[in-house]
Design an enzyme around this catalytic site. Sequence first.
Site, short mmCIF file in Angstrom:
data_model
loop_
_atom_site.label_atom_id
_atom_site.label_comp_id
_atom_site.label_asym_id
_atom_site.label_seq_id
_atom_site.Cartn_x
_atom_site.Cartn_y
_atom_site.Cartn_z
N GLU A 76 18.87 77.83 2.25
CA GLU A 76 19.72 76.95 1.27
C GLU A 76 18.98 75.65 0.96
O GLU A 76 19.66 74.59 0.61
CB GLU A 76 21.09 76.53 1.36
CG GLU A 76 22.00 78.01 1.10
CD GLU A 76 23.45 77.82 1.33
OE1 GLU A 76 24.01 77.72 0.15
OE2 GLU A 76 23.87 77.21 2.59
N HIS A 95 24.44 69.22 3.55
CA HIS A 95 25.32 70.44 3.18
C HIS A 95 25.96 70.78 4.46
O HIS A 95 25.46 70.98 5.51
CB HIS A 95 24.19 71.65 2.74
CG HIS A 95 25.22 72.62 2.48
ND1 HIS A 95 25.98 72.94 1.69
CD2 HIS A 95 25.12 73.96 3.24
CE1 HIS A 95 26.70 74.05 1.43
NE2 HIS A 95 25.93 74.93 2.54
N HIS A 97 29.84 72.84 6.12
CA HIS A 97 30.97 73.83 5.92
C HIS A 97 32.19 73.33 6.70
O HIS A 97 32.80 74.08 7.38
CB HIS A 97 30.62 75.26 6.52
CG HIS A 97 29.47 75.90 5.93
ND1 HIS A 97 28.53 76.63 6.86
CD2 HIS A 97 28.81 75.87 4.86
CE1 HIS A 97 27.51 77.07 6.27
NE2 HIS A 97 27.59 76.55 4.86
N HIS A 165 32.80 78.29 0.26
CA HIS A 165 31.51 78.08 1.00
C HIS A 165 31.49 76.85 1.78
O HIS A 165 31.27 76.70 2.93
CB HIS A 165 30.46 78.01 -0.09
CG HIS A 165 29.00 77.94 0.42
ND1 HIS A 165 27.78 77.83 -0.20
CD2 HIS A 165 28.55 77.57 1.81
CE1 HIS A 165 26.76 77.73 0.54
NE2 HIS A 165 27.22 77.63 1.87
#
Length: 244
Positions: A76, A95, A97, A165
């Site tokens: 990603e 980024h 989760h 996500h």
Amino acid sequence: MSDIESLKNDLVIASRILANEEICDAFGHISVRHPVDPDRFLLARAVAPELVTSDDIIELNLDGSAVCDDRKPFLERFIHGTLMAARPDVQSVVHSHSRGVIPFGITDTPIRPLLHSCGVLGHDVPVWDAGDVFGDTNLLISSNDMGADFAARLGNGRAALMRGHGSTVVGRSIQEAVYTAVYLDVNAQLQAEAMQLGKVKYLTDGEIDLIQSRLGDAKPGEGYDRTWQYWARRAGVGPDAPVP
């Protein structure tokens, strides 16, 4: 220490902070724009954030291609490159989760800042749904097309959720991006708890603007600087501990 070595050092510290504060587990990543070439960025190879060292940092072009490095990059990486391509003001991207955020990406309840420390999130935290444009996918941003679509959804904001996500935040520095990522999760957890008690009184737009203005001053010992020092010490990479 050169500018690039200093940024690599900060990326290691940031990775350890994000792992220790439970924003990232085995997955998640943080990047920073190259200090000399704005069309490139620095990001660790595909390794768990808690394990990142300076030697793991690789250089990539904004299209996600590696610069003279054949080690496995994060799939990603396109999140980072497309956001920096779309937003010249963005210097760092996180980024993750983080678990507190996930419920807000799969329900109709938006995240709204409710604590002064969370004013950094801005007026709106949108949700990006890969299925709206790309149909059934594995929900990972694995191409520049997906990254560009996500960047358009984020717009000029500070944070956006990704349905099923996780989330991504941006900052004008590594320290700001880390601060935003941590307080996005803090706000999500507090909001979920507060909603069980009754109607929540959120920050007003004016309050958010004033909070962001104060944080934007980046004064020593305040805001991003103070939390960075605190979280680094908690992660074992503070002033008295060597950075791997």
